[in-house]
Design an enzyme around this catalytic site. Structure first.
Site, short mmCIF file in Angstrom:
data_model
loop_
_atom_site.label_atom_id
_atom_site.label_comp_id
_atom_site.label_asym_id
_atom_site.label_seq_id
_atom_site.Cartn_x
_atom_site.Cartn_y
_atom_site.Cartn_z
N HIS A 138 0.87 -1.18 0.00
CA HIS A 138 0.00 0.00 0.00
C HIS A 138 0.91 1.23 0.00
CE1 HIS A 138 -2.81 2.92 1.85
NE2 HIS A 138 -3.79 2.09 1.51
N ASP A 215 3.22 -4.49 8.11
CA ASP A 215 1.99 -3.72 7.98
C ASP A 215 0.83 -4.71 8.07
OD1 ASP A 215 -0.30 -2.51 7.06
OD2 ASP A 215 0.59 -1.67 5.24
N GLN A 218 -4.34 -5.33 6.92
CA GLN A 218 -5.33 -6.24 6.35
C GLN A 218 -5.24 -7.64 6.96
OE1 GLN A 218 -7.72 -5.34 4.44
NE2 GLN A 218 -7.01 -3.31 3.83
N LYS A 241 -10.36 -0.92 10.57
CA LYS A 241 -10.51 -2.12 9.72
C LYS A 241 -10.76 -3.37 10.57
CE LYS A 241 -7.26 -0.30 6.28
NZ LYS A 241 -8.06 0.18 5.16
N CYS A 379 -4.73 2.38 -3.59
CA CYS A 379 -3.47 2.92 -3.01
C CYS A 379 -2.33 1.94 -3.22
CB CYS A 379 -3.64 3.25 -1.53
SG CYS A 379 -4.87 4.49 -1.21
#
Ligand SMILES: Cc1ncc(COP(=O)(O)O)c(C=O)c1O
Length: 421
Positions: A138, A215, A218, A241, A379
């Site tokens: 991202h 990261d 997700q 999220k 993104c």
């Protein structure tokens, strides 16, 4: 086509009744109609919805507990401080971090990554040094590192992917050099759903003496994350999220690394003492939490983690996986629909292209049918360039989605085709 649809209807799986009941916890899913049709919310990778217990916890804080934290000796300030620090302990347990002080509250995952860039990168990365990223990132995990490279004269090295959207791990190992200072990789690709083998990637990096930032924007909502088992040096995720509020993110960092870093922002709460000559900094994590933090959002995140943990990732993952399989089959069977991202290990994300129709048009027609998907480059423009498309349409599933909603998605895609025939 009619026969296929009928067959699908026959073989449609039933959403487990316990999860069906949990869906009732999400008021927005029953309150909103789009064009008079029930909302089919398949944009969970962008932001998921909040359950009633999370909303209730925020209202309780707002109506009975709110004051500024860490500063007041009065009752309300102490109540708010306990709730905020209690949320930190919930995050610690959720990630299985060794210590509470390894959890820094930020405003989102982007902020967490920028904190590492400023606090760690600006101190330890110099001219000629290298940072390894992947082609799946991202922009939040690309641009901060580019800013650092521009400032310091360092370089990015990028792990390539295959056509299924999986990382080329043999290439990854070859990218290490004595100048490698950090690996920054996503745990799960937001655009393709690929689950990266981060445990192995961390082990490889550590063999080269290099720390790793994951990261987890997700990942944290789909699978259990154990930062000690992964041996992650930094792990970041974002509240909105994972069924929590916006405005709150988390950075986990090993205590030793956080202690070695310079502060990112200066101001109240991050200091021990200030004179015009010299300031000394507070201990971690407060050293990185300058100013009044998003107190209500942190408490809401704590409630969201309780809620998710109460359901359990075994149930969440089993249902989301079943939804993804069903959607892949159903949407993949529609003639002239291309699916992007066919990794063996995949989270509940389905990226697709319908004939030659621009994804924005696809998204607009789906919306008329009440189906919310994300369209655009997600993104992740370097990834789109690798895939050879400017954008995709993306359906992303949460545990509250149903097989019937996948049917609605497929029916809406067929409508797009009829309109553009
Ligand atoms: C993989 C990944 N990283 C980072 C982000 C940025 O999240 P936030 O906007 O909450 O900082 C996202 C958001 O979509 C994402 O999917």
């Amino acid at each position: 086509m009619i026969a296929t649809t009928a067959l699908r209807a026959e073989t449609r799986r039933a959403t487990p009744p316990d999860l069906e009941r949990l869906r009732a916890d999400f008021p927005i899913l029953r309150n909103v109609k789009v064009n008079g049709k029930p909302l089919v919310f398949l944009d969970n990778a962008a932001s998921s919805q909040m359950a009633q217990p999370v909303l209730d916890r925020i209202i309780q804080y707002r109506t009975r507990e709110h004051a500024n934290i860490h500063r007041g000796v009065h009752y309300l300030s102490q109540t708010a401080t306990q709730a905020y620090e209690g949320a930190r302990r919930k995050v610690q347990r959720f990630l299985n971090a060794r210590e509470e002080r390894e959890i820094v509250f930020t405003s989102n995952v982007t902020d967490s990554i920028n904190l590492v860039m400023y606090g760690y990168g600006r101190k330890f990365v110099g001219a000629g040094d290298e940072i390894i990223l992947t082609h799946l990132e991202h922009h939040s995990n690309i641009v901060p590192w580019q800013l650092l490279c521009e400032e310091k004269g360092a370089k990015l090295r990028v792990v390539p992917i295959n056509d299924a959207g999986e990382l080329a791990l043999d290439e990854y190992e070859k990218l290490f050099s004595p100048r490698t200072k950090l690996v920054a990789t996503t745990h799960v690709s937001n655009a393709l759903g690929t689950i990266n083998p981060v445990k192995e990637m961390i082990a490889t990096a550590h063999r080269h003496g290099v720390p790793v930032l994951i990261d987890g924007a997700q990942a944290a909502q789909h699978m259990p994350v154990d930062v000690q088992a992964l041996d992650a040096d930094f792990y970041a995720f974002t509240g909105h999220k994972i069924y929590g509020p916006t405005g709150i993110g988390v950075l986990y960092g090993k205590a030793k690394l956080l202690e070695s870093m310079q502060p990112f922002r200066g101001g109240g709460d991050m200091i021990l003492s200030v004179t015009f000559e010299k300031t000394t900094y507070n201990a971690i994590p407060h050293k990185f939490e300058a100013g009044t933090p998003p107190i209500a959002a942190a408490i809401g995140l704590g409630a969201a983690l309780d809620y998710v943990s109460g359901i359990g990732f075994d149930r969440i993952a089993a249902h989301e996986h079943a939804l993804l399989e069903y959607a892949t089959e159903l949407v993949g069977d529609i003639p002239d629909v291309r699916i992007f991202g066919t990794a063996r290990e995949k989270a509940a994300v389905l990226s697709f292209y319908v004939g030659d129709v621009h994804p924005h048009d696809v998204g607009t027609i789906l919306d008329q049918e009440g189906v919310a998907v994300r369209t655009g480059h997600h993104c992740a423009q370097p990834l789109m360039q690798r895939l050879g498309v400017p954008a995709t349409a993306r359906a992303s599933f949460a545990f509250y989605n149903t097989f019937g909603e996948v049917d609605a998605l497929a029916a809406a895609i067929r409508k797009v085709q009829q309109l553009f025939a």
